[in-house]
Design an enzyme around this catalytic site. Structure first.
Site, PDB file in Angstrom:
ATOM      1  N   LYS A 179      33.040 -47.811 -16.204  1.00 40.30           N
ATOM      2  CA  LYS A 179      33.493 -49.144 -15.799  1.00 40.30           C
ATOM      3  C   LYS A 179      32.946 -50.222 -16.727  1.00 40.30           C
ATOM      4  CE  LYS A 179      34.419 -48.469 -10.889  1.00 40.30           C
ATOM      5  NZ  LYS A 179      33.969 -48.747  -9.514  1.00 40.30           N
ATOM      6  N   LYS A 198      46.446 -39.605 -12.400  1.00 39.38           N
ATOM      7  CA  LYS A 198      46.205 -39.825 -10.982  1.00 39.38           C
ATOM      8  C   LYS A 198      46.967 -41.059 -10.511  1.00 39.38           C
ATOM      9  CE  LYS A 198      42.429 -41.567  -8.989  1.00 39.38           C
ATOM     10  NZ  LYS A 198      41.128 -41.858  -8.438  1.00 39.38           N
ATOM     11  N   LYS A 216      46.061 -47.651  -8.034  1.00 40.85           N
ATOM     12  CA  LYS A 216      46.555 -49.028  -7.906  1.00 40.85           C
ATOM     13  C   LYS A 216      46.541 -49.757  -9.244  1.00 40.85           C
ATOM     14  CE  LYS A 216      42.055 -50.835  -6.464  1.00 40.85           C
ATOM     15  NZ  LYS A 216      41.315 -49.766  -5.779  1.00 40.85           N
TER      16      LYS A 216
HETATM   17  P1  ADP Z   1      42.128 -46.287  -6.919  1.00 44.47           P
HETATM   18  O1  ADP Z   1      42.037 -44.987  -7.678  1.00 44.47           O
HETATM   19  O2  ADP Z   1      43.529 -46.703  -6.651  1.00 44.47           O
HETATM   20  O3  ADP Z   1      41.286 -47.378  -7.523  1.00 44.47           O
HETATM   21  P2  ADP Z   1      39.993 -45.810  -5.114  1.00 44.47           P
HETATM   22  O4  ADP Z   1      39.258 -45.369  -6.298  1.00 44.47           O
HETATM   23  O5  ADP Z   1      39.556 -47.051  -4.404  1.00 44.47           O
HETATM   24  O6  ADP Z   1      41.520 -45.977  -5.481  1.00 44.47           O
HETATM   25  O7  ADP Z   1      40.044 -44.614  -4.100  1.00 44.47           O
HETATM   26  C1  ADP Z   1      39.747 -44.637  -2.728  1.00 44.47           C
HETATM   27  C2  ADP Z   1      39.799 -43.219  -2.195  1.00 44.47           C
HETATM   28  O8  ADP Z   1      41.084 -42.654  -2.399  1.00 44.47           O
HETATM   29  C3  ADP Z   1      38.816 -42.276  -2.886  1.00 44.47           C
HETATM   30  O9  ADP Z   1      38.318 -41.373  -1.928  1.00 44.47           O
HETATM   31  C4  ADP Z   1      39.666 -41.561  -3.895  1.00 44.47           C
HETATM   32  O10 ADP Z   1      39.170 -40.282  -4.215  1.00 44.47           O
HETATM   33  C5  ADP Z   1      41.000 -41.463  -3.174  1.00 44.47           C
HETATM   34  N1  ADP Z   1      42.104 -41.451  -4.137  1.00 44.47           N
HETATM   35  C6  ADP Z   1      42.455 -42.480  -4.951  1.00 44.47           C
HETATM   36  N2  ADP Z   1      43.521 -42.149  -5.693  1.00 44.47           N
HETATM   37  C7  ADP Z   1      43.847 -40.879  -5.352  1.00 44.47           C
HETATM   38  C8  ADP Z   1      44.874 -39.965  -5.772  1.00 44.47           C
HETATM   39  N3  ADP Z   1      45.777 -40.307  -6.691  1.00 44.47           N
HETATM   40  N4  ADP Z   1      44.931 -38.739  -5.202  1.00 44.47           N
HETATM   41  C9  ADP Z   1      44.032 -38.388  -4.265  1.00 44.47           C
HETATM   42  N5  ADP Z   1      43.047 -39.187  -3.825  1.00 44.47           N
HETATM   43  C10 ADP Z   1      42.943 -40.423  -4.350  1.00 44.47           C
HETATM   44 NA    NA Z   2      38.626 -44.429  -8.107  1.00 43.55          NA
END
Ligand code: ADP
Ligand code: NA
Length: 328
Positions: free
Chosen positions: A114, A197, A200
């Site tokens: 990050k 993956k 957002k």
């Molecule tokens: P983002 O990846 O959109 O920033 P976060 O990192 O805030 O989302 O993820 C919140 C939760 O959702 C975590 O437990 C993460 O492992 C899960 N998660 C996020 N994206 C995915 C995905 N594409 N597939 C499965 N789990 C996900």
């Molecule tokens: Na994440």
């Protein structure tokens, strides 16, 4: 026997959770309520490690809670709360910061990733100590288990090390949590780039649970698929179709093999059309429920206040012992 206690949190950094959040994490939060003593929080303290607009943060915190309730988090069984409502998190965090090594914290790969994208003066100290606050989130509840994905393993290891270090210095006080590898978690991929993956931060191929369902349906219908026409599950050579099958299976409760059998001889278009319908049938009532919670602010605030009260009962007890052991 006492149910194992589990703690998990999610950041209020978007207006909507996406399908990856739900199928990869939040769906398991819901089912853990049947087997575990559950503490779930919206981690607004973590969110401010990067700059947030106060008005937007407040809205997103409430919207996050409303979405968790709509997805099936049951406040009668779960302590559902907002992290900043329980001051013991930050109080324990300071104690743990004084136990954590600077080098140890600096080895956290998520911080390195990050911070690498920003100049040094734009990286907050909070982003650096983020995993220590995360350790406090867990240890303040004496959680037995923490559901973790691969990307959180290092943070959980730090949490365990900090608990053990506190215990060896001051006497057994904090429970070192075990990772809980949840079965049936799906990794969901981007609809436009099924090798990445779903996230957002990549707007093109993400299904947001609160977006117009027509828009979601359109995204499914225009998802990138693979060459060939056969509907088979083969993540290596057919990542696009395989991703759609995983999503379909998770939302419908039908096994992937059952789906590939049912779609034998049919085309990608048929699969996408049906999946779009399944998705819309899921999000329409979800969105109605979210709006219901957001329309009744007083009720939502009451649920969160009750959750924070329940959380504080446990957290204040841990903090009292910790402070006492330290010599405060
Ligand atoms: P983002 O990846 O959109 O920033 P976060 O990192 O805030 O989302 O993820 C919140 C939760 O959702 C975590 O437990 C993460 O492992 C899960 N998660 C996020 N994206 C995915 C995905 N594409 N597939 C499965 N789990 C996900
Ligand atoms: Na994440």
């Amino acid at each position: 026997p006492r149910r194992p206690r589990v703690l998990s949190g999610i950041q209020p950094t978007a207006d909507s959770f996406h399908l990856g959040n739900y199928l990869g994490a939040l769906r398991q939060w819901v089912s853990l309520q049947d087997t575990h003593e559950t503490f779930y929080c919206v981690v607004d303290l973590h969110a401010i490690t990067i700059e947030q607009d106060p008005k937007v943060l407040r809205e997103r915190t409430r919207a996050s809670a409303a979405q968790l309730l709509a997805l099936g988090i049951d406040p009668a069984r779960t302590a559902l709360f907002v992290q900043s409502h329980v001051p013991e998190h930050t109080q324990l965090s300071w104690v743990l910061e004084c136990l954590a090594g600077f080098g140890e914290a600096g080895r956290m790969t998520q911080f390195k990733d990050k911070s690498a994208r920003q100049s040094e003066d734009h990286v907050s100290v909070g982003l650096f100590t983020y995993p220590v606050l995360q350790a406090a989130d867990i240890l303040i509840y004496q959680a037995d288990q923490v559901p973790v994905g691969e990307d959180q393993r290092q943070h959980l290891e730090l949490t365990r090390n900090l608990a053990q270090r506190f215990n060896s210095r001051y006497g057994k006080t904090l429970r070192a949590p075990e990772p809980f590898i949840v079965k049936d978690t799906a990794k969901i991929f981007d609809l436009q780039d099924p090798t990445a993956k779903m996230s957002k931060s990549v707007p093109g191929g993400v299904i947001e649970l609160r977006e117009d369902p027509k828009r979601s349906a359109k995204k499914i219908r225009s998802a990138v698929t693979d060459t060939g026409r056969e509907i088979v599950y083969d993540p290596e050579s057919k990542p696009g179709v395989s991703n759609l099958l995983v999503i379909y299976s998770a939302l419908s409760g039908r096994a992937v093999e059952e789906l590939t059998t049912a779609y034998a001889g049919k085309g990608y278009g048929d699969l996408k059309k049906d999946l779009a319908e399944v998705l819309v049938d899921f999000v329409v009532p979800f969105q109605q429920q979210v709006d219901g919670y957001l329309d009744d602010r007083a009720e939502l605030d009451k649920i969160l206040a009750t959750g924070a009260e329940r959380a504080r009962e446990v957290a204040s007890k841990t903090l009292r012992t910790v402070y006492d052991r330290i010599g405060f």
